[in-house]
Write an enzyme that holds these catalytic residues in place. Structure first.
Site, short mmCIF file in Angstrom:
data_model
loop_
_atom_site.label_atom_id
_atom_site.label_comp_id
_atom_site.label_asym_id
_atom_site.label_seq_id
_atom_site.Cartn_x
_atom_site.Cartn_y
_atom_site.Cartn_z
N SER A 1 0.87 -1.07 -0.13
CA SER A 1 0.00 -0.07 -0.05
C SER A 1 0.82 1.27 -0.10
CB SER A 1 -1.12 -0.03 1.13
OG SER A 1 -0.17 -0.15 2.25
N GLU A 2 1.95 1.30 0.89
CA GLU A 2 2.88 2.31 0.69
C GLU A 2 4.39 1.77 0.84
OE1 GLU A 2 -0.87 4.21 1.73
OE2 GLU A 2 0.35 3.15 3.19
N THR A 3 5.40 2.79 0.24
CA THR A 3 6.63 2.74 0.41
C THR A 3 7.31 3.86 0.78
OG1 THR A 3 6.81 0.83 -1.22
CG2 THR A 3 8.82 2.04 -0.77
#
Length: 297
Positions: free
Chosen positions: A46-48
């Site tokens: 979903s995020e980095t």
């Protein structure tokens, strides 16, 4: 070839392979914007996050957050997980980090166990609660793939709200509706097309079922490839602020459970308080390490 070290952690959990996954690049100097976006798409989380030196030396770092398709101004679990990674790498690190992000300066406080070891973090939403437009019950129900009767409207209509991150459509549902929900991509696209001004061209749905100070939640954002999110700190904070707004109290705290239906149970400890500038909110929890390695470009 260039090598960039990364770490993955599970956020808002004390158990590995629970919570919300995050990849962190603790030293992203030398990466271009396009490479950061490509790496975030490659990890397919979903995020980095990518950590860079701060523009103002009085701050801790500049943190850039990418989902699969674009950069984000702010997000909750990436800040908690990034602070955890930096804190575990330097146990003598300060109690509170100040991260420069597009949404503003973000303060993240480390959480430690009785021995002083870093176990997690709490992030403050960068802006006061902003309550936006209400959207039709039929729209929220269609996006969630549940009947309109599963939407609870005794306290509020489905309401857009934010506090520095993406707007979330906060929607109270019945326990049965929470369990049955399944996002409908076509309904999300129609909602954005029919309500372009209110949605600003993007829609993320946060449904919840409240039982006193405990709240069960689910988050759907299929327009950016996140069919369901295991833990969404940047939705938990506006929800906490919105619940405080509804209750009329000066402060409040809630234990939010998310990710249960997708097999990645997460626990977010959210709180909110009325201040002169508006309602401010915080969310915190534990993190655990999972993987480490190098990306070679």
């Amino acid at each position: 070839m260039r090598a960039f070290r990364f770490v993955t952690v599970d956020v808002f959990t004390e158990t590995r392979f629970g919570g919300n996954q995050l990849a962190v690049f603790p030293d992203a100097r030398g990466l271009t914007d396009a490479e950061m976006q490509a790496l975030a798409a490659e990890f397919n989380l979903s995020e980095t996050t990518f950590v860079l030196p701060p523009e103002n030396p009085q701050n801790s770092a500049r943190v850039r957050i990418f989902n699969r398709v674009r950069e984000m101004g702010f997000a909750g679990h990436p800040n908690v997980g990034t602070a955890y990674v930096l804190g575990r790498a330097d146990e003598e690190s300060p109690r509170t980090y100040r991260f420069e992000e597009p949404a503003g300066l973000v303060e993240v406080t480390l959480l430690r166990d009785a021995s002083g070891r870093v176990t997690g973090a709490e992030v403050a939403a960068p802006q006061p609660l902003a309550i936006g437009a209400t959207l039709p019950v039929a729209l929220a129900a269609a996006c969630a793939g549940i009947p309109e009767t599963a939407i609870v409207t005794a306290r509020h209509q489905p309401t857009l709200a934010a506090d520095g991150g993406n707007q979330r459509l906060l929607t109270e549902v019945t326990p049965e509706g929470l369990a049955a929900a399944s996002p409908d991509l076509g309904a999300f696209r129609r909602a954005v097309a029919e309500h372009p001004e209110a949605t600003r061209g993007f829609l993320s749905l946060y449904i919840y079922c409240r039982d006193g100070a405990e709240v069960r939640t689910r988050m759907f954002s299929p327009l950016v490839g996140t069919w369901e999110d295991a833990a969404t700190g940047s939705a938990a904070t506006p929800l906490a602020g919105f619940l405080l707004h509804l209750d009329g109290a000066d402060d409040g705290a809630w234990r939010m459970l998310q990710g249960v239906e997708m097999g990645r149970p997460s626990v977010m400890l959210a709180r909110a308080r009325r201040r002169p500038e508006g309602i401010r909110a915080w969310v915190g929890g534990s993190s655990v390490p999972v993987l480490r390695g190098e990306a070679v470009l």
